[in-house]
Structures are given as structure tokens and as C-alpha cells.
Design a protein around this motif. Structure first.
Motif, PDB file in Angstrom:
ATOM      1  N   GLN A 295      28.329  95.316  26.406  1.00 59.96           N
ATOM      2  CA  GLN A 295      28.010  94.988  25.023  1.00 59.96           C
ATOM      3  C   GLN A 295      29.138  94.138  24.427  1.00 59.96           C
ATOM      4  OE1 GLN A 295      27.598  99.039  23.770  1.00 59.96           O
ATOM      5  NE2 GLN A 295      25.443  99.194  24.354  1.00 59.96           N
ATOM      6  N   PRO A 297      31.357  92.810  21.302  1.00 63.66           N
ATOM      7  CA  PRO A 297      31.781  93.043  19.915  1.00 63.66           C
ATOM      8  C   PRO A 297      31.427  91.890  18.986  1.00 63.66           C
ATOM      9  CG  PRO A 297      33.505  93.721  21.440  1.00 63.66           C
ATOM     10  CD  PRO A 297      32.466  93.032  22.259  1.00 63.66           C
ATOM     11  N   SER A 298      31.483  90.647  19.497  1.00 65.56           N
ATOM     12  CA  SER A 298      31.184  89.505  18.639  1.00 65.56           C
ATOM     13  C   SER A 298      29.719  89.445  18.232  1.00 65.56           C
ATOM     14  CB  SER A 298      31.563  88.207  19.362  1.00 65.56           C
ATOM     15  OG  SER A 298      30.795  88.046  20.542  1.00 65.56           O
ATOM     16  N   MET A 299      28.852  90.208  18.904  1.00 58.58           N
ATOM     17  CA  MET A 299      27.428  90.217  18.577  1.00 58.58           C
ATOM     18  C   MET A 299      27.019  91.472  17.816  1.00 58.58           C
ATOM     19  SD  MET A 299      26.619  87.314  19.774  1.00 58.58           S
ATOM     20  CE  MET A 299      24.836  87.326  19.643  1.00 58.58           C
ATOM     21  N   GLY A 300      28.000  92.212  17.284  1.00 56.58           N
ATOM     22  CA  GLY A 300      27.697  93.348  16.424  1.00 56.58           C
ATOM     23  C   GLY A 300      27.577  94.680  17.117  1.00 56.58           C
ATOM     24  N   TRP A 301      27.956  94.775  18.389  1.00 58.02           N
ATOM     25  CA  TRP A 301      27.808  96.042  19.114  1.00 58.02           C
ATOM     26  C   TRP A 301      28.939  97.021  18.837  1.00 58.02           C
ATOM     27  CZ3 TRP A 301      23.513  97.522  21.723  1.00 58.02           C
ATOM     28  CH2 TRP A 301      22.567  96.522  21.993  1.00 58.02           C
ATOM     29  N   GLY A 302      29.927  96.644  18.044  1.00 60.88           N
ATOM     30  CA  GLY A 302      31.039  97.532  17.709  1.00 60.88           C
ATOM     31  C   GLY A 302      32.367  96.883  18.065  1.00 60.88           C
ATOM     32  N   THR A 303      33.437  97.588  17.738  1.00 58.53           N
ATOM     33  CA  THR A 303      34.762  97.108  18.101  1.00 58.53           C
ATOM     34  C   THR A 303      34.951  97.284  19.610  1.00 58.53           C
ATOM     35  OG1 THR A 303      35.807  99.263  17.795  1.00 58.53           O
ATOM     36  CG2 THR A 303      35.615  97.855  15.845  1.00 58.53           C
ATOM     37  N   ASN A 325      24.764 101.173  15.324  1.00 59.64           N
ATOM     38  CA  ASN A 325      24.849  99.798  14.812  1.00 59.64           C
ATOM     39  C   ASN A 325      23.581  99.431  14.042  1.00 59.64           C
ATOM     40  OD1 ASN A 325      27.296  99.448  16.332  1.00 59.64           O
ATOM     41  ND2 ASN A 325      26.048  99.046  18.155  1.00 59.64           N
ATOM     42  N   LEU A 328      22.233  95.962  12.933  1.00 61.41           N
ATOM     43  CA  LEU A 328      22.983  94.916  13.616  1.00 61.41           C
ATOM     44  C   LEU A 328      22.455  94.653  15.021  1.00 61.41           C
ATOM     45  CD1 LEU A 328      26.643  95.904  12.583  1.00 61.41           C
ATOM     46  CD2 LEU A 328      25.219  94.081  11.613  1.00 61.41           C
ATOM     47  N   THR A 329      22.097  95.704  15.726  1.00 58.82           N
ATOM     48  CA  THR A 329      21.613  95.554  17.098  1.00 58.82           C
ATOM     49  C   THR A 329      20.310  96.318  17.272  1.00 58.82           C
ATOM     50  OG1 THR A 329      22.902  97.458  17.890  1.00 58.82           O
ATOM     51  CG2 THR A 329      23.944  95.282  18.027  1.00 58.82           C
TER      52      THR A 329
END
Length: 374
Positions: A295, A297-303, A325, A328-329
Motif C-alpha cells: 500500500q 502512503p502517497s495514495m492515502g493508505w496511511g503513514t 482510511n 480515502l481508499t
């Protein structure tokens, strides 16, 4: 007046033998002394000559013709070095239909061993350049394109090319074909590619001329004959789990059970994680992809820390009411009708991979792992 007595002035010159007052014995002695003096006078120049000749390294006339004193000829040109023998070419084995990965194997090494192109082996198995392989994994080799270094079994018919194009990042075959006003099938035929082939930046693509022969379009895939929840009808090999794979698979199974996800959803999740990370919680991947499901992080899956948490990553994969998320996802439970989709289609709906058909080959292993873990 009497004259003075001067006999030496008045005496006439007499011969030596008459005036020699020496006795015979004395004369012999004088002759021998004179002979020795003459010998010494003759010897001295010869000794000096020999000394000078030795100091100047000049051969005397007696030594000039001696073979031992003749200098050996010297050559300023070094002797030629014999050429090294060229190394024998490595033997290329015939490619089997399948290959089981061993410890230390790499995709490029396997491809080279059987005279195949690395990109073709990757495409045939739905892998990317950053994908990992592990011992016990079974790779498909039948159908992979031969390496350019391997001798082709049958010559390909010549295709008239109008120009070439160098691939840049983000290019696709369809985009290149459209930009040059030719069909995708014509580009495939001109370059020996197929829909499963991979192109990469820096690769030269032949652009066929107008009217060049085109490959026949592939027939549309037939719809599945059986519901996707059933076991696959074609035999597939089962990949054994390592201890690391088993631990991560157990996390996916237990998290899914806590969310109320059934067996088919777990099979989809296990197949997706096997394809993305080989069921390993890796800290690297394509671009900023991380963790079991790669996954981003830049696509919204978390830090990065959240993505590397196996429990949270599994919840994000399933989504639904427990989606960490939300908004976001999209998780599997957020995809309408996922229960009636095939494993590869359902997994692709969540992962949105560049290799949408790659998850199918893990279905048999995922079912076996679920049965083993309970």
C-alpha cells in the motif's frame, strides 16, 4: 825540448777487438746482460697493451675470433604473447513448462539459464521489476519470449518498419501506436510483443509502415463457466509457506475473522498479499509501496508506519465499516458484487495493479493455506 807524453792523443784508432780489454768470460757476461735488457724493453709494451685492452673491454687479436668472447645478439622487440583462448559459451538449457525457485535464484538468472528474456518471464508470471521471489515458488516459463542472445528456433517474417521510437517513462504500447497512427496489433507484430509483454524506458520500439502485416486480434476471453467461489478447475501447484509467510498469513486470517469476512474474502486477501509481497511485511517496493499489500502512503493508505502494521494494512484491504482510511481508499467490502467476481478481478478492484491477471495463480495456494491455518 822533449814532447809531453800523450799516448792517447797520438795513438791511432784501433779496432774494438784490439782495444777491448775484457777477457772472453767478461764479454759473454756483458752480452747476456744486454739480451736481458732488450727482453725487458720488449715485454713492457705487451703487458701495458694487455692491461689497456682489459680495461677498455677490447679483444686482443688472439681473442677476437674466440666464440666464447663473441657478444650475444640482443633484440629490442619483445617476444609475442600467445593469444588467450576465448571462454567457452555457457550452455543454455531447454526451458521447462514450470520452474521451482531455489535459494539464491533471481528472475534474471533463471531467464538466462533457459535462454529467455527477463521481461517475458516477469510478464508471464505477473511480476514487476521490483517483485520478489522465494524458494518453493513455482514460475511459469512456457510461452516466455526467447532472449535476444538465444538462437531463434524459427526465423520471424520480416516486418517493414518506417521508424523507431524510444520508450519514455509512462509510455504504453497503445499510446505509442495511437501517436504514430498505427494499430496496437501492428506494433505487437513488428516487435514480437504480446498483450502480456512489458516495455521499459530506453527500449526501442519499431513503428511499422502503413500496410505492414498485422497480428490477428486475440479472441475475447470467455466468461467463467463456474462461480468464482469454487476451486479452480485447472491444476495449480501449491507454494509451501515459510515461517515468515505463515505468521503473516495467520494475521490476515485472524483479522478477517474478527471483521466477519468469510473464507472466499480471505482467499482473495491471501492471494493479493502473496502476489504483492510474497506474504512478507517488506519495507520497500515500487515507488513508495510498503508492507504486506504494498500500500502506498502517497495514495492515502496511511503513514509508512501505519502501512507497515499488518493488522491495520489488512483492515484497509478489506475496508467496509472498519476501514481505517474511510473516504480515502476502497477496500474489498466496498466493491459491489465482489462475492461473484473471480479472485483476480476482486483483488484487482482493490489493488489496481499494473498486472491485473497476476493474482489468479495464487488461488490454489491461498485455499491450501486457509485450510492449513483454519
Amino acid at each position: 825540448m822533449p814532447l809531453p807524453s800523450a799516448p792517447h792523443l797520438l795513438s791511432p784508432a784501433l779496432p774494438d777487438e784490439l782495444t777491448d780489454r775484457h777477457t772472453p768470460t767478461e764479454r759473454d757476461t756483458d752480452a747476456r746482460s744486454a739480451g736481458r735488457r732488450r727482453a725487458r724493453n720488449l715485454t713492457l709494451p705487451l703487458v701495458l697493451t694487455g692491461s689497456l685492452a682489459a680495461s677498455m673491454q677490447v679483444a686482443l687479436p688472439a681473442a677476437a675470433h674466440s666464440p666464447a668472447s663473441s657478444p650475444k645478439p640482443r633484440s629490442s622487440v619483445p617476444a609475442p604473447t600467445p593469444p588467450k583462448a576465448a571462454p567457452a559459451p555457457l550452455a543454455v538449457q531447454a526451458a521447462p513448462a514450470q520452474y521451482t525457485v531455489e535459494s539464491g535464484d533471481t528472475i534474471s538468472g533463471i531467464a538466462s539459464k533457459f535462454g529467455l528474456a527477463t521481461a517475458s518471464v516477469l510478464a508471464l508470471n505477473g511480476l514487476g521489476w521490483s517483485s520478489m521471489i522465494f524458494p518453493g515458488q513455482v514460475l511459469l516459463l512456457t510461452g516466455a519470449t526467447a532472449s535476444p542472445d538465444a538462437a531463434p528456433s524459427t526465423p520471424a517474417p520480416p516486418v517493414q518498419a518506417a521508424s523507431t521510437y524510444t520508450v519514455v517513462s509512462g509510455d504504453t504500447v497503445s499510446g505509442i501506436a495511437s501517436a504514430h497512427g498505427v494499430s496496437v496489433a501492428a506494433v505487437f507484430a513488428a516487435n514480437g510483443l504480446s498483450s502480456a509483454s512489458i516495455i521499459y524506458p530506453g527500449q526501442n520500439i519499431a513503428i511499422p509502415a502503413a500496410g505492414a502485416p498485422q497480428a490477428a486480434p486475440a479472441p475475447a476471453p470467455a466468461p467463467p463457466a463456474a462461480p468464482p467461489v469454487q476451486a479452480p478447475q485447472t491444476p495449480q501447484s501449491i507454494t509451501p509457506m515459510s515461517s515468515e509467510m505463515r505468521a503473516n498469513a495467520a494475521v490476515i486470517v485472524s483479522t478477517a475473522r474478527s471483521l466477519g469476512v468469510g473464507d472466499y474474502g480471505i482467499v482473495i486477501a491471501l492471494a493479493a498479499a502473496a502476489q504483492e509481497s510474497s506474504l512478507r511485511n517488506v519495507q520497500y517496493g515500487d515507488r513508495d509501496s510498503l508492507g504486506l499489500f504494498q500500500q502506498r502512503p502517497s495514495m492515502g493508505w496511511g503513514t509508512p508506519e501505519q502501512v507497515l502494521d499488518p493488522v491495520r494494512a489488512t483492515k484497509a484491504f478489506f475496508g467496509g465499516a472498519s476501514n481505517p482510511n474511510r473516504g480515502l481508499t476502497t477496500g474489498l467490502l466496498d466493491v459491489p458484487g465482489w462475492q461473484s467476481m473471480s479472485v483476480t478481478v476482486a483483488a484487482q478492484a482493490v489493488q489496481k495493479s499494473a498486472y491485473p491477471d497476476a493474482y489468479a495463480k495464487w488461488e490454489a495456494s491461498a485455499r491450501s493455506w486457509l485450510a492449513e491455518l483454519g
